[in-house]
Design an enzyme around this catalytic site. Structure first.
Site, PDB file in Angstrom:
ATOM      1  N   GLU A 425       6.546   9.650   0.905  1.00 48.11           N
ATOM      2  CA  GLU A 425       6.412   8.179   1.301  1.00 48.11           C
ATOM      3  C   GLU A 425       7.503   8.213   2.321  1.00 48.11           C
ATOM      4  O   GLU A 425       8.481   7.315   2.561  1.00 48.11           O
ATOM      5  CB  GLU A 425       6.898   7.206   0.181  1.00 48.11           C
ATOM      6  CG  GLU A 425       5.711   7.194  -0.781  1.00 48.11           C
ATOM      7  CD  GLU A 425       6.127   6.016  -1.936  1.00 48.11           C
ATOM      8  OE1 GLU A 425       6.921   5.428  -1.928  1.00 48.11           O
ATOM      9  OE2 GLU A 425       5.016   5.896  -2.718  1.00 48.11           O
ATOM     10  N   GLU A 501       0.513  10.243  -6.282  1.00 46.61           N
ATOM     11  CA  GLU A 501       1.402   9.629  -7.146  1.00 46.61           C
ATOM     12  C   GLU A 501       0.667   8.398  -7.543  1.00 46.61           C
ATOM     13  O   GLU A 501       0.009   7.772  -6.725  1.00 46.61           O
ATOM     14  CB  GLU A 501       2.670   9.109  -6.384  1.00 46.61           C
ATOM     15  CG  GLU A 501       3.756   8.740  -7.299  1.00 46.61           C
ATOM     16  CD  GLU A 501       5.157   8.541  -6.542  1.00 46.61           C
ATOM     17  OE1 GLU A 501       5.564   9.285  -5.854  1.00 46.61           O
ATOM     18  OE2 GLU A 501       5.611   7.246  -6.692  1.00 46.61           O
TER      19      GLU A 501
END
Ligand code: GAL
Length: 808
Positions: A425, A501
Site C-alpha cells: 500500500e 491482504e
C-alpha cells in the site's frame, strides 16, 4: 559465570583449531551489556559499562514496558484508512517504550586469526539504524531495522585479544504503524573464514527442471580466490548422498553446477521434503571452505486464467499476514514461539504466510521450509512517499536496492518462498514516479532472482489501473477492494489476481455484543469488538466477501488474511481510544488463543479434519428470554441446534446471503441457561457429529494445558501453558476475569503471560495477570540445565494448579 565463559572460549578455540580450514560461525548470544538513553557521542572505547544491564541477544528492550499512553502518541490522519482530519492516536505502535537511543556492547576473540582469514560480523536484524563499532572504530551502519546485513571486520579485529564490539541503535517516534520492537532483536553472528572461501550468501540453488524421475539442481556458488575447485554433494533428508558433482570451471567469481537428482521428492506444504547441498572448496587437496545449504525441489508457475501451480498442481493460497512480534515476548526472535504459531496455523489448514510488511526472520523461513508453508516475503511498507513521518521514506532512494539485494541473497534458497513483495500500500501508487519505482524494484528482484515473481499489495486499485502500475507487476495483489476484483482482472494483463491482504474483520476473543448485526468501525464502551464476526473496517470487508471470490473465480489465486494473530499496535477501531494497544484483526488473539473466526476459516481450509464450532458462550446471566443468536462454523453443510434438548430447527448453508453460504445461523434463539448442542447432518439428514457447550457455574478451579511438556535445556525453549478457570464440573467459565499469580520452580523460569485483552496494561513479564474471557497463556522458559520444571498458578478463591514440565 566468568569461569563458564572461559570454558566456552576454550571450547570455541578447540573448535576453531579442529576445523581451522572451514568457516566457523559463532553466535554472540551472551555477555552483552545494554544501556538505554546514551547518545552516540557518549561512546569511547574505554567506556565503563560495568553498571549497564546484562542481557542476552536476541533482546527487545521495549517489551518490558510499562505501557504508556504518551509513548509515540501520533497526531495524524491515517490516509490509507481514508481519514482526512488528524486526530490523536494512542497505542498505534503499542505504547511500549521503543523510542530512543541505546548501546549494546560485547567482547569477542578470534583465537586463530591470521593473514589468511577474514572475519565477518552478521546481524539478522537490528531495530534500528544500527551503527557498529569494533575496537572503537566504526565499521558500518545499516538503516533498515528489518534487514539482514554484515560487515567485513577483518581490518578491525586483533588476534588473541578481546575485541570490543559496540552497537548504537536509534528509534525515532512516528517511524512505524505498528510495534516495531527495539534493540538487537535478531541474532548476531561472528563468521571466521579463509580469505579463499565461499562468499557469505554466495550459494544460490534452483531447480529449473523437475520431473517424476529427474530433477536438475542448479547450484551457483560465488567464491573468493583463484585456481580452486568445488565439490557439491547432495544429501537427502536422511543424510544419504544422492548425487555429487565436481567443477573447476570458474566464470568470473562463480562456479555453476548442474546436478541430476533421480526420483526427486518434491517439496510442498503437505510433503515438506528437504535436501542439503554440501559444497566444499579445495585448493589442490586442501579444503578451504565448506558450506551446507538446505533446499527443496519444486516448481512454481503463475499462468493466465489457470492461476498458481506448485509442482504442476493448481492450488490457492490459504494464507495469513503476520507482523513480526511474538505477543508477550515482543520482537526478540524465538524459535519455539514461531513454531507454536505455525503449529496453530497448520491446524487452521493455512498453507501460506506473508511477512507483512518487511523481511521475515530466518528462523521463520527455516520453520516454513520444514513444516510446509509457502511464503510471500515482503520488503517495504513505504517507498519514497511517507505514511509515517520517520518511516522508510527517509532511506528509500539510497537504500532500497541494497535492502532488496540482501533480502534475496540471504533467503533465496528457502523453498517456502514462492513470491517476493516489493511493497505494501505504498502511497507511491499514485503518480508516474511511483510506476517507475515499481518497475525499478521489480527489476532488482528479477536480476537477483529470476525464478520468483514480484507483487505489491495495492489498495489504490483504480489509480494503479490508470497509471500502469498494476499492469507491470508480475502478480497484481489487491488489498481489500473486493468490489474491484472483476474490473482489475479485466484491466490487468496478467490473467489472475491475488488477494494480497484480505478481510480485516475485527473481534475480541470470547466477547459478544447485542444486537447481532453487521457494522463498520463499530465501537463499544469496553473497547472490545464482537466475536459474532460481523464487524469490519471502512476499507475492508467480512471473510465471506473473500470466500466468494476465492470459490467462484478460478483466476483468484488465493488470499492472505489480515492477520493470523493479533499483534502489538494498530488497535483499530480504537486507534484513538486509550488503553487499546494491540490489534483486533487476528484469527487468534495476542496470546495465540483461537478466536471464533479461526474456526470459520478452519471450516474451509482444513480439509483433513472436520470443524464443528459453536458460538457464543452460554453464560448470559441477565439475558434470560432475550434473543441471543447462535452461530456454528462448520465444514458440514447442515446441522440441527438444541437448547436444553429442544430442537431449534435445522440450518443449511445456502446462497441467500454471503454469511448464510458459509455459516449456520440461528438468529432467534432465546437465552436460557443449560446446554447448547449442535448435531451435524450428512446429505441424507443422518447425524454425523455433535458438539455441546454448557452454562458454567461459579469459577472453581484452575486448569493447565501445556503445548509441550518436554523442553530443550538451551535457555530459550518455551512451553506455552494455557490457563483456564473451570467450574466444579469442568466447564470453562467464559466470563472469568480473576487475577492469577504464577511461579516456576526447578530448571525453568517464568518468561511472560498474555491474556489476549487488547486493552490490558499489565506487563507481560510480571508473574501476575487477570484472566480474559476465562483464559490466559503462561510462557515457561527452559534454562541451560536439564531437569524438572514446575509451574504453579494460584488465584484468590480458586483451587490452584500445578503442571510438571521437564527439560532435556
Ligand atoms: C492495511 C495495511 C495493514 C493494516 C491493515 C488494517 O491497509 O496494509 O498494514 O494497516 O490495513 O486493516
Amino acid at each position: 559465570m566468568k569461569c563458564k565463559s572461559n570454558l566456552f572460549l576454550a571450547f570455541l578455540f578447540l573448535n576453531l583449531m579442529t576445523f581451522a580450514q572451514k568457516t566457523t560461525i559463532i553466535e554472540l548470544k551472551s555477555g552483552w551489556k545494554f544501556a538505554k538513553g546514551q547518545n552516540e557521542k557518549a561512546f569511547e572505547n574505554s567506556f565503563n559499562d560495568s553498571k549497564w544491564q546484562s542481557v542476552t541477544v536476541p533482546h527487545d528492550w521495549a517489551i518490558y514496558g510499562p505501557f504508556d499512553k504518551e509513548v509515540d502518541k501520533q497526531v495524524t490522519a491515517i490516509v490509507q484508512n481514508g481519514e482526512k482530519v488528524a486526530t490523536e492516536k494512542t497505542g498505534r505502535t503499542g505504547a511500549l517504550p521503543y523510542i530512543g537511543e541505546a548501546w549494546y556492547r560485547n567482547q569477542f576473540s578470534v583465537p586463530d586469526l591470521n593473514k589468511d582469514k577474514k572475519v565477518l560480523l552478521l546481524f539478522e536484524g537490528a531495530m534500528s539504524e544500527p551503527k557498529v563499532f569494533v575496537n572503537g572504530k566504526k565499521v558500518g551502519e545499516w538503516n533498515y531495522g528489518y534487514n539482514y546485513f554484515y560487515f567485513d571486520i577483518t581490518d578491525f579485529v586483533s588476534a588473541n585479544a578481546k575485541n570490543n564490539l559496540a552497537v548504537h541503535l536509534s528509534n525515532k517516534g512516528e517511524s512505524s504503524r505498528w510495534y516495531p520492537g527495539a534493540g538487537l532483536y535478531r541474532k548476531v553472528k561472528l563468521i571466521v573464514k579463509n580469505k579463499e572461501s565461499i562468499d557469505q550468501w554466495g550459494t544460490f540453488i534452483t531447480t529449473p527442471v523437475v520431473s517424476d524421475d529427474l530433477a536438475k539442481v542448479n547450484v551457483k556458488t560465488k567464491i573468493s580466490g583463484e585456481n580452486l575447485r568445488i565439490i557439491t554433494k547432495i544429501k537427502d533428508a536422511n543424510g544419504n548422498e544422492v548425487a555429487t558433482n565436481e567443477s573447476n570451471a570458474l566464470f568470473g567469481n562463480e562456479f555453476e553446477q548442474n546436478i541430476a537428482v533421480k526420483n526427486p521428492h518434491l517439496w510442498s506444504p503437505e510433503t515438506p521434503y528437504l535436501y542439503t547441498a554440501i559444497s566444499q572448496l579445495y585448493d589442490g587437496d586442501v579444503l578451504k571452505d565448506e558450506t551446507s545449504t538446505r533446499f527443496g525441489i519444486r516448481t512454481i508457475k503463475f499462468e493466465p486464467n489457470k492461476g498458481f501451480s506448485l509442482n504442476g498442481q493448481i492450488r490457492k493460497f490459504k494464507g495469513v499476514c503476520l507482523h513480526h512480534d511474538l505477543g508477550p515476548i515482543g520482537t526478540a526472535i524465538n524459535k519455539a514461539a514461531l513454531r507454536r504459531q505455525l503449529t496453530i496455523l497448520k491446524d487452521l489448514g493455512c498453507n501460506a504466510i506473508r511477512s507483512s510488511h518487511n523481511m521475515p526472520s530466518l528462523e521463520q523461513l527455516e520453520l516454513c521450509d520444514e513444516m510446509g508453508f509457502m511464503f510471500l516475503a515482503e520488503s517495504f511498507d513505504e517507498w519514497a512517499k511517507p505514511k509515517v513521518k520517520n518511516g522508510y521514506n527517509r532511506f528509500f532512494e539510497k537504500d532500497a536496492e541494497k535492502d532488496i539485494v540482501n533480502l534475496v541473497h540471504a533467503t533465496r534458497n528457502h523453498p517456502s518462498i514462492v513470491m517476493w513483495s516489493s511493497g505494501n500500500e505504498v502511497p507511491d501508487q499514485w503518480g508516474a514516479e511511483g510506476v517507475k519505482r515499481a518497475k525499478w524494484l521489480q527489476e532488482i528482484f528479477h536480476r537477483e532472482d529470476p525464478t520468483r515473481p514480484v507483487t505489491v499489495g495495492m489498495d489504490q486499485v483504480k489509480a494503479t489501473m490508470e497509471s500502469g502500475f498494476g499492469a507491470l507487476m508480475d502478480i497484481p495483489g489487491l488489498n481489500y477492494r473486493v468490489h474491484l476484483y472483476d474490473e482489475a482482472f479485466k484491466k490487468f494483463p496478467q490473467g489472475f489476481i491475488l488477494g494480497s491482504e484480505t478481510a480485516s474483520t475485527v473481534s475480541s476473543r470470547g466477547i459478544y455484543k447485542f444486537p447481532v448485526e453487521k457494522a463498520v468501525s463499530k465501537q463499544y464502551d469496553d473497547y472490545q469488538c464482537s466475536s459474532y464476526d460481523l464487524e469490519y473496517c471502512s476499507w475492508s470487508n467480512l471473510p465471506e466477501d473473500d470466500f466468494i471470490l476465492q470459490d467462484d473465480k478460478p483466476w483468484v489465486i488465493g488470499e492472505f488474511v489480515w492477520t493470523g494473530f493479533d499483534y502489538l499496535g494498530e488497535p483499530t477501531p480504537y486507534d484513538e481510544k486509550w488503553p487499546s494497544r494491540s490489534s483486533y484483526f487476528g484469527l487468534s488473539d495476542l496470546a495465540g488463543l483461537p478466536k471464533d473466526r479461526f474456526y470459520l476459516y478452519r471450516s474451509r481450509w482444513n480439509t483433513n479434519e472436520k470443524t464443528l464450532h459453536i458460538l457464543p458462550h452460554w453464560n448470559w446471566k441477565g439475558r434470560e428470554g432475550q434473543t441471543t443468536p447462535v452461530f456454528v462454523y462448520t465444514s458440514y453443510d447442515s446441522a440441527e441446534l438444541f437448547v436444553n434438548g429442544k430442537s431449534m430447527g435445522i440450518q443449511k448453508k445456502n446462497n441467500t446471503s454471503p454469511q448464510k453460504r458459509y455459516r449456520l445461523m440461528w438468529m432467534d434463539i432465546k437465552y436460557e441457561p443449560g446446554t447448547l448442542k449442535v448435531v451435524a447432518l450428512d446429505k441424507d439428514g443422518k447425524a454425523v457429529a455433535e458438539e455441546e457447550i454448557h452454562t458454567a457455574e461459579n469459577p472453581y478451579q484452575i486448569k493447565l494445558e501445556a503445548d509441550r511438556t518436554t523442553l530443550e535445556a538451551n535457555g530459550e525453549d518455551l512451553s506455552f501453558v494455557t490457563v483456564s478457570v473451570v467450574d466444579k464440573n469442568g466447564n470453562l467459565c467464559p466470563t472469568a476475569t480473576q487475577q492469577l499469580n504464577f511461579s516456576v520452580n526447578g530448571k525453568g523460569i517464568y518468561r511472560a503471560a498474555c491474556n489476549g485483552d487488547a486493552t490490558s496494561l499489565e506487563q507481560f513479564h510480571l508473574p501476575t495477570m487477570k484472566l480474559f474471557s476465562g483464559k490466559l497463556v503462561v510462557l515457561v522458559q527452559s534454562t541451560t540445565e536439564a531437569g524438572a520444571i514446575e509451574l504453579s498458578v494460584t488465584g484468590k478463591g480458586l483451587k490452584s494448579a500445578k503442571i510438571a514440565l521437564q527439560s532435556k
